[in-house]
Scaffold this motif. Structure first.
Motif, mmCIF file in Angstrom:
data_model
loop_
_atom_site.group_PDB
_atom_site.id
_atom_site.type_symbol
_atom_site.label_atom_id
_atom_site.label_comp_id
_atom_site.label_asym_id
_atom_site.label_seq_id
_atom_site.Cartn_x
_atom_site.Cartn_y
_atom_site.Cartn_z
ATOM 1 N N ASP A 132 0.688 -1.589 0.026
ATOM 2 C CA ASP A 132 0.163 0.034 -0.044
ATOM 3 C C ASP A 132 0.813 1.277 0.241
ATOM 4 O O ASP A 132 1.784 1.068 0.938
ATOM 5 C CB ASP A 132 -0.864 -0.237 1.131
ATOM 6 C CG ASP A 132 -2.365 -0.877 0.793
ATOM 7 O OD1 ASP A 132 -2.501 -1.620 -0.191
ATOM 8 O OD2 ASP A 132 -2.633 -0.638 1.802
ATOM 9 N N HIS A 133 0.515 2.412 -0.405
ATOM 10 C CA HIS A 133 1.579 3.179 -0.930
ATOM 11 C C HIS A 133 1.070 4.303 0.336
ATOM 12 O O HIS A 133 -0.176 4.425 0.925
ATOM 13 C CB HIS A 133 0.861 3.830 -2.278
ATOM 14 C CG HIS A 133 1.288 3.962 -3.279
ATOM 15 N ND1 HIS A 133 2.604 2.992 -3.499
ATOM 16 C CD2 HIS A 133 0.918 4.122 -4.517
ATOM 17 C CE1 HIS A 133 3.202 2.438 -4.732
ATOM 18 N NE2 HIS A 133 2.313 3.081 -5.435
ATOM 19 N N GLU A 134 1.992 4.667 1.488
ATOM 20 C CA GLU A 134 1.948 5.442 2.435
ATOM 21 C C GLU A 134 1.496 6.848 1.629
ATOM 22 O O GLU A 134 1.203 7.667 0.730
ATOM 23 C CB GLU A 134 3.390 5.572 3.222
ATOM 24 C CG GLU A 134 3.947 4.434 3.838
ATOM 25 C CD GLU A 134 5.957 5.102 3.488
ATOM 26 O OE1 GLU A 134 5.541 6.152 3.712
ATOM 27 O OE2 GLU A 134 6.428 4.083 3.807
ATOM 28 N N ASN A 175 1.730 0.126 -8.716
ATOM 29 C CA ASN A 175 -0.178 -0.788 -8.701
ATOM 30 C C ASN A 175 0.000 -0.612 -10.419
ATOM 31 O O ASN A 175 0.312 -0.580 -11.156
ATOM 32 C CB ASN A 175 -1.173 0.313 -7.546
ATOM 33 C CG ASN A 175 -1.233 1.460 -8.338
ATOM 34 O OD1 ASN A 175 -0.866 1.795 -9.779
ATOM 35 N ND2 ASN A 175 -1.312 2.880 -7.474
ATOM 36 N N GLU A 178 -0.657 2.640 -12.217
ATOM 37 C CA GLU A 178 0.948 2.434 -12.604
ATOM 38 C C GLU A 178 1.685 2.282 -13.158
ATOM 39 O O GLU A 178 2.201 2.604 -14.577
ATOM 40 C CB GLU A 178 1.871 3.017 -11.232
ATOM 41 C CG GLU A 178 1.084 4.050 -10.404
ATOM 42 C CD GLU A 178 1.917 3.633 -9.155
ATOM 43 O OE1 GLU A 178 1.669 4.691 -7.958
ATOM 44 O OE2 GLU A 178 2.241 2.843 -8.523
ATOM 45 N N ILE A 218 -0.512 12.830 -5.076
ATOM 46 C CA ILE A 218 0.135 11.434 -5.189
ATOM 47 C C ILE A 218 0.417 11.259 -6.748
ATOM 48 O O ILE A 218 1.319 9.632 -6.648
ATOM 49 C CB ILE A 218 -1.656 10.610 -4.633
ATOM 50 C CG1 ILE A 218 -0.562 8.851 -4.481
ATOM 51 C CG2 ILE A 218 -2.301 10.348 -5.867
ATOM 52 C CD1 ILE A 218 0.127 8.682 -3.636
ATOM 53 N N LYS A 221 4.301 11.107 -6.759
ATOM 54 C CA LYS A 221 4.801 9.655 -6.076
ATOM 55 C C LYS A 221 5.193 8.609 -7.015
ATOM 56 O O LYS A 221 5.797 8.492 -7.517
ATOM 57 C CB LYS A 221 3.849 9.485 -4.774
ATOM 58 C CG LYS A 221 4.746 8.280 -3.883
ATOM 59 C CD LYS A 221 4.848 9.118 -2.271
ATOM 60 C CE LYS A 221 6.000 7.916 -2.129
ATOM 61 N NZ LYS A 221 4.732 7.156 -0.396
ATOM 62 N N SER A 222 3.491 8.286 -7.681
ATOM 63 C CA SER A 222 3.472 7.626 -8.624
ATOM 64 C C SER A 222 4.472 7.733 -10.234
ATOM 65 O O SER A 222 5.039 7.053 -10.398
ATOM 66 C CB SER A 222 2.627 7.407 -9.084
ATOM 67 O OG SER A 222 1.118 7.480 -8.528
ATOM 68 N N LEU A 225 7.278 6.870 -9.468
ATOM 69 C CA LEU A 225 8.545 5.609 -9.020
ATOM 70 C C LEU A 225 7.974 4.401 -10.703
ATOM 71 O O LEU A 225 9.014 4.297 -10.388
ATOM 72 C CB LEU A 225 6.523 4.735 -8.862
ATOM 73 C CG LEU A 225 6.692 4.532 -6.631
ATOM 74 C CD1 LEU A 225 5.570 4.192 -6.083
ATOM 75 C CD2 LEU A 225 8.185 4.173 -5.627
#
Ligand SMILES: C[S@@+](CC[C@H](N)C(=O)[O-])C[C@H]1O[C@@H](n2cnc3c(N)ncnc32)[C@H](O)[C@@H]1O
Length: 356
Positions: A132-134, A175, A178, A218, A221-222, A225
């Motif tokens: 799970d992403h923080e 996920n 992503e 978010i 962050k995605s 990644l």
């Protein structure tokens, strides 16, 4: 309403010019055009992707989808275009031999297929242990975005000096969404490498990075990644094209310019069914139409191309506009809210100016 315009040097069609207005660039008819005229039929998409959950049900060539039925043809190891490495199918399925052949006929397509296969393999390995992403909810500013990416560039330097096996340990878990984006980026980079026919126009597209990340932090962050995932896994020939700058531009442009791949309802008896959202695609040549809540051009998809057809007679000099969001039946306030939330602009079309 008269709009002040200035010419730009972007040329797409004999039927319309791209002019600068106070609401950005927009398309203006260069001659009278009859209702029912196709003012634009796009090239094949510059970037496109089918959502992971639909990969077996949507044809990778024409995006045909038939209510959950699997496509007939899966790319397998026995296909002559597939190189020797253990093959996982590259997430590519086709509805017919014609679609398979047309997909495979593209220049250097074996390199793209191999790229997709590597991404699929590692996505699936990581997906066995989902994370799970923080929580990630910083206050976003341009400066924050810049410094976040600067840290990623530092990571990139460290990875460049690592042994391949050690670097592989750094592949992040993605996920579904992503991973879908990673495929979209890979395909767009491949099309850049191949000098796709819409490449020059792609460089002219507007980016919505700050607006979109401010609304959905978010995503920052995605994106980073996805960048790490691709930096470790993309083959050599695409690496020079994958930079933090190219990646940020690609995402920023995709947000405000991509078109959904919506299911096409083939049987009229199903006309009232909800259409499935199957993926998305980017056509730079079709990204200069502004939105209007009383549009004079309708857009529709046939296979992997978009068509733009006038719905009324147009006079020379008139702006050509489409409906971005199927919101024409909504009241004024609701339309403004939907466009501002999803597209990050305050609609200034003729109808909204009159508060209709
Ligand atoms: C797909 S682009 C259209 C071309 C864009 N104007 C350009 O210069 O690249 C979408 C962007 O155009 C602008 N736009 C489109 N329709 C608009 C409208 N009705 N009112 C105000 N701005 C609009 C917004 O900035 C939106 O994010």
């Amino acid at each position: 309403m008269t709009i002040e315009t200035e010419p730009t040097n972007i040329k797409i069609s004999q039927l319309f010019d791209i002019m600068q207005t106070q609401y950005g660039r927009a398309c203006f008819a260069t001659q009278d055009i009859l209702a029912g005229t196709n003012v634009l039929i796009t090239n094949a998409p510059f970037g496109s992707v089918v959502l992971y959950e639909f990969r077996k049900e949507v044809c990778s060539c024409c995006y045909r989808y038939k209510y959950g039925e699997y496509c007939k043809i899966k790319l397998t190891q026995s296909n002559p275009i597939v190189k020797k490495r253990k093959f996982h199918g590259a997430g590519l399925w086709f509805c017919s031999e014609d679609c398979l052949n047309s997909y495979q006929n593209k220049e250097n397509i074996d390199q793209l297929i191999e790229t997709f296969d590597i991404l699929l393999e590692h996505y699936q390995i990581k997906a066995k242990n989902p994370i799970d992403h923080e929580e990630f909810n910083p206050k976003i500013s341009q400066q924050y975005i810049e410094s976040y990416w600067k840290d990623i560039e530092q990571w990139e330097h460290s990875i460049a000096n690592m042994k391949k096996t050690k670097a592989m340990n750094q592949i992040p878990y993605l996920n579904d969404d992503e991973y879908t984006s990673a495929r979209f980026v890979a395909q767009s980079l491949f099309n850049t490498y191949q000098t796709h026919e819409s490449l020059l126009l792609y460089h002219n597209l507007q980016s919505n990075e700050l607006q979109k990340i401010s609304k959905f932090p978010i995503l920052l962050k995605s994106q980073t990644l996805i960048y790490k995932f691709l930096k470790i896994l993309l083959p050599e020939f695409l690496q020079p094209l994958l930079t933090t700058t190219s990646m940020r531009l690609l995402f920023g442009r995709e947000y405000g310019n991509s078109f959904g791949i919506w299911q096409i309802i083939e049987d009229e008896r199903d006309a009232n069914e909800n259409k499935e959202f199957l993926g998305y695609m980017l056509f730079p040549e079709a990204s200069f139409f502004n939105h209007s809540c009383s549009p004079n051009v309708r857009k529709f998809r046939k296979g992997n191309r978009m068509y733009f057809e006038t719905t009324q007679d147009i006079t020379k000099g008139q702006q050509l506009c489409i409906d971005y969001f199927h919101i024409l039946d909504e009241p004024f306030q609701e339309r403004q809210k939907l466009l501002s939330t999803n597209w990050f602009f305050d609609c200034a079309c003729e109808r909204c100016v009159l508060n209709h």
